[in-house]
Design a protein around this motif. Sequence first.
Motif, PDB file in Angstrom:
ATOM      1  N   ASN A  64       0.831  -1.212   0.000  1.00 12.90           N
ATOM      2  CA  ASN A  64       0.000   0.000   0.000  1.00 12.90           C
ATOM      3  C   ASN A  64       0.863   1.259   0.000  1.00 12.90           C
ATOM      4  OD1 ASN A  64      -2.498   1.310  -0.044  1.00 12.90           O
ATOM      5  ND2 ASN A  64      -2.570   1.494   2.182  1.00 12.90           N
ATOM      6  N   LEU A  65       1.901   1.245  -0.815  1.00 14.14           N
ATOM      7  CA  LEU A  65       2.927   2.287  -0.772  1.00 14.14           C
ATOM      8  C   LEU A  65       2.467   3.546  -1.492  1.00 14.14           C
ATOM      9  CD1 LEU A  65       5.893   2.896   0.061  1.00 14.14           C
ATOM     10  CD2 LEU A  65       6.562   2.104  -2.226  1.00 14.14           C
ATOM     11  N   THR A  66       2.469   4.672  -0.774  1.00 13.55           N
ATOM     12  CA  THR A  66       2.173   5.980  -1.352  1.00 13.55           C
ATOM     13  C   THR A  66       3.365   6.895  -1.119  1.00 13.55           C
ATOM     14  OG1 THR A  66      -0.222   5.768  -1.061  1.00 13.55           O
ATOM     15  CG2 THR A  66       0.653   7.995  -1.266  1.00 13.55           C
ATOM     16  N   LEU A  67       3.811   7.543  -2.187  1.00 14.33           N
ATOM     17  CA  LEU A  67       5.005   8.390  -2.150  1.00 14.33           C
ATOM     18  C   LEU A  67       4.668   9.765  -2.702  1.00 14.33           C
ATOM     19  CD1 LEU A  67       7.422   5.779  -3.778  1.00 14.33           C
ATOM     20  CD2 LEU A  67       7.201   6.253  -1.321  1.00 14.33           C
ATOM     21  N   GLY A  68       5.392  10.767  -2.234  1.00 15.59           N
ATOM     22  CA  GLY A  68       5.171  12.106  -2.765  1.00 15.59           C
ATOM     23  C   GLY A  68       6.085  13.115  -2.112  1.00 15.59           C
ATOM     24  N   TYR A  69       5.822  14.369  -2.428  1.00 16.83           N
ATOM     25  CA  TYR A  69       6.617  15.488  -1.933  1.00 16.83           C
ATOM     26  C   TYR A  69       5.668  16.535  -1.361  1.00 16.83           C
ATOM     27  CZ  TYR A  69       9.907  13.165  -5.041  1.00 16.83           C
ATOM     28  OH  TYR A  69      10.694  12.219  -5.666  1.00 16.83           O
ATOM     29  N   ASP A  70       6.040  17.095  -0.211  1.00 19.33           N
ATOM     30  CA  ASP A  70       5.175  18.065   0.469  1.00 19.33           C
ATOM     31  C   ASP A  70       3.780  17.492   0.668  1.00 19.33           C
ATOM     32  OD1 ASP A  70       7.234  19.981   0.552  1.00 19.33           O
ATOM     33  OD2 ASP A  70       6.731  20.632  -1.484  1.00 19.33           O
ATOM     34  N   ARG A  71       3.720  16.181   0.877  1.00 25.05           N
ATOM     35  CA  ARG A  71       2.494  15.440   1.174  1.00 25.05           C
ATOM     36  C   ARG A  71       1.513  15.403   0.003  1.00 25.05           C
ATOM     37  NH1 ARG A  71       0.475  16.695   7.163  1.00 25.05           N
ATOM     38  NH2 ARG A  71      -0.719  14.805   6.680  1.00 25.05           N
ATOM     39  N   HIS A  72       1.970  15.781  -1.196  1.00 26.64           N
ATOM     40  CA  HIS A  72       1.165  15.613  -2.393  1.00 26.64           C
ATOM     41  C   HIS A  72       1.626  14.335  -3.085  1.00 26.64           C
ATOM     42  CE1 HIS A  72      -1.112  19.367  -2.404  1.00 26.64           C
ATOM     43  NE2 HIS A  72      -0.036  19.903  -1.853  1.00 26.64           N
ATOM     44  N   PRO A  73       0.711  13.425  -3.387  1.00 27.54           N
ATOM     45  CA  PRO A  73       1.106  12.098  -3.863  1.00 27.54           C
ATOM     46  C   PRO A  73       1.697  12.120  -5.267  1.00 27.54           C
ATOM     47  CG  PRO A  73      -1.281  12.350  -3.972  1.00 27.54           C
ATOM     48  CD  PRO A  73      -0.758  13.565  -3.263  1.00 27.54           C
ATOM     49  N   ALA A  74       2.751  11.323  -5.437  1.00 27.46           N
ATOM     50  CA  ALA A  74       3.330  11.097  -6.756  1.00 27.46           C
ATOM     51  C   ALA A  74       3.144   9.654  -7.199  1.00 27.46           C
ATOM     52  CB  ALA A  74       4.823  11.439  -6.751  1.00 27.46           C
ATOM     53  N   VAL A  75       3.044   8.745  -6.231  1.00 30.10           N
ATOM     54  CA  VAL A  75       2.765   7.327  -6.482  1.00 30.10           C
ATOM     55  C   VAL A  75       1.713   6.893  -5.469  1.00 30.10           C
ATOM     56  CG1 VAL A  75       3.687   4.986  -6.488  1.00 30.10           C
ATOM     57  CG2 VAL A  75       5.090   6.868  -7.355  1.00 30.10           C
ATOM     58  N   HIS A  76       0.647   6.258  -5.953  1.00 34.14           N
ATOM     59  CA  HIS A  76      -0.490   5.940  -5.097  1.00 34.14           C
ATOM     60  C   HIS A  76      -0.600   4.442  -4.810  1.00 34.14           C
ATOM     61  CE1 HIS A  76      -2.584   9.877  -5.795  1.00 34.14           C
ATOM     62  NE2 HIS A  76      -1.882   9.832  -6.904  1.00 34.14           N
ATOM     63  N   HIS A  77      -0.665   4.064  -3.554  1.00 30.86           N
ATOM     64  CA  HIS A  77      -1.138   2.758  -3.097  1.00 30.86           C
ATOM     65  C   HIS A  77      -0.572   1.607  -3.941  1.00 30.86           C
ATOM     66  CE1 HIS A  77      -3.769   5.136  -0.627  1.00 30.86           C
ATOM     67  NE2 HIS A  77      -4.282   5.710  -1.694  1.00 30.86           N
ATOM     68  N   ASN A 113       6.486  10.453 -18.668  1.00 29.06           N
ATOM     69  CA  ASN A 113       7.141  11.460 -17.839  1.00 29.06           C
ATOM     70  C   ASN A 113       6.223  11.855 -16.694  1.00 29.06           C
ATOM     71  OD1 ASN A 113       9.441  11.573 -19.453  1.00 29.06           O
ATOM     72  ND2 ASN A 113       8.631  13.213 -20.735  1.00 29.06           N
ATOM     73  N   GLY A 114       6.790  11.996 -15.505  1.00 33.87           N
ATOM     74  CA  GLY A 114       5.993  12.378 -14.354  1.00 33.87           C
ATOM     75  C   GLY A 114       5.190  11.251 -13.752  1.00 33.87           C
ATOM     76  N   ALA A 115       5.515  10.000 -14.130  1.00 34.35           N
ATOM     77  CA  ALA A 115       4.722   8.860 -13.663  1.00 34.35           C
ATOM     78  C   ALA A 115       5.093   8.414 -12.258  1.00 34.35           C
ATOM     79  CB  ALA A 115       4.875   7.691 -14.636  1.00 34.35           C
ATOM     80  N   GLY A 116       6.191   8.947 -11.706  1.00 34.44           N
ATOM     81  CA  GLY A 116       6.609   8.555 -10.365  1.00 34.44           C
ATOM     82  C   GLY A 116       7.717   7.522 -10.345  1.00 34.44           C
ATOM     83  N   LYS A 117       8.350   7.277 -11.490  1.00 31.17           N
ATOM     84  CA  LYS A 117       9.365   6.230 -11.593  1.00 31.17           C
ATOM     85  C   LYS A 117      10.588   6.532 -10.731  1.00 31.17           C
ATOM     86  CE  LYS A 117       9.764   6.757 -16.062  1.00 31.17           C
ATOM     87  NZ  LYS A 117       8.826   7.899 -16.215  1.00 31.17           N
ATOM     88  N   SER A 118      11.154   7.720 -10.868  1.00 29.60           N
ATOM     89  CA  SER A 118      12.322   8.088 -10.073  1.00 29.60           C
ATOM     90  C   SER A 118      11.972   8.223  -8.599  1.00 29.60           C
ATOM     91  CB  SER A 118      12.922   9.405 -10.585  1.00 29.60           C
ATOM     92  OG  SER A 118      13.439   9.241 -11.895  1.00 29.60           O
ATOM     93  N   THR A 119      10.750   8.667  -8.328  1.00 29.26           N
ATOM     94  CA  THR A 119      10.288   8.752  -6.941  1.00 29.26           C
ATOM     95  C   THR A 119      10.293   7.380  -6.293  1.00 29.26           C
ATOM     96  OG1 THR A 119       8.909  10.680  -7.463  1.00 29.26           O
ATOM     97  CG2 THR A 119       8.338   9.422  -5.478  1.00 29.26           C
TER      98      THR A 119
END
Length: 258
Positions: free
Chosen positions: A15-28, A45-51
């Motif tokens: 259930n991994l959610t990742l992001g910056y400043d608490r705005h999600p970049a990768v969801h669940h 691009n912007g899909a959250g791969k590097s995140t």
Amino acid sequence: MTATAGQREPIRLVNLTLGYDRHPAVHHLEGEIAPGAALAVCGPNGAGKSTLLKALAGVLKPLGGRIERGGGSARDVAYLPQLVDIDRAFPINVRDFVAMGAMRRIGLFGRLGAQERERAERAIARVGLTGLEDRAIETLSGGQMQRVLFARLIMQDQPVILLDEPFGAIDEATTDDLLSLIAQWREEGRTVVAVLHELELARRAFAQTLLLARERIAWGETREALCPENLARARAMSEAYDRQARECLRDEETAHVH
């Protein structure tokens, strides 16, 4: 690489959610990376791969969910960031830059002994840069610098290797040589996870692919994951992304939300 054993347990994303400043970049995100896997991470691009790669490297803390490492830790990871993130103006030569890969073993202020220096020379030779040991890294071409970065990964000698766009803006010969090195790492039982824009390279060299568009679109055998239908869905998901989406709640906050 010699001494380090391969990854012994799967790396599980729960259930991994990742992001910056608490705005999600990768969801669940849910899934697992098997020991010895060759996993490509693809998406727009912007899909959250590097995140995702930063989270696997322990550089980025999850907003929610967790990464289970089966008894291992982020210290078992060798991480190659994008070439643009490397400060090539730093005054250091190839030999010393590669030798920095031993820092985890010898400590920040440890002395680089004869054994580690020999390891560095072997790593440089393995990526085809013998004779350039004394060159400043700022004088290297893009392909030469990427070879140097792979030599430093060899020095790190870790069971899990993370590569962020390792084949961007390099020549075909360098790409082939680095793919051969990745194949050798696989033979040694190491796990390789690579962010790739080049879908043909994913199909050619990586048995498994995670297709990401801020959430899991597909995760499995590369040919199936990168089928036209999944790629179209990934593009549509990326185009529909709402940059004004609400902040994510942390796990401890969601316990109070009904």
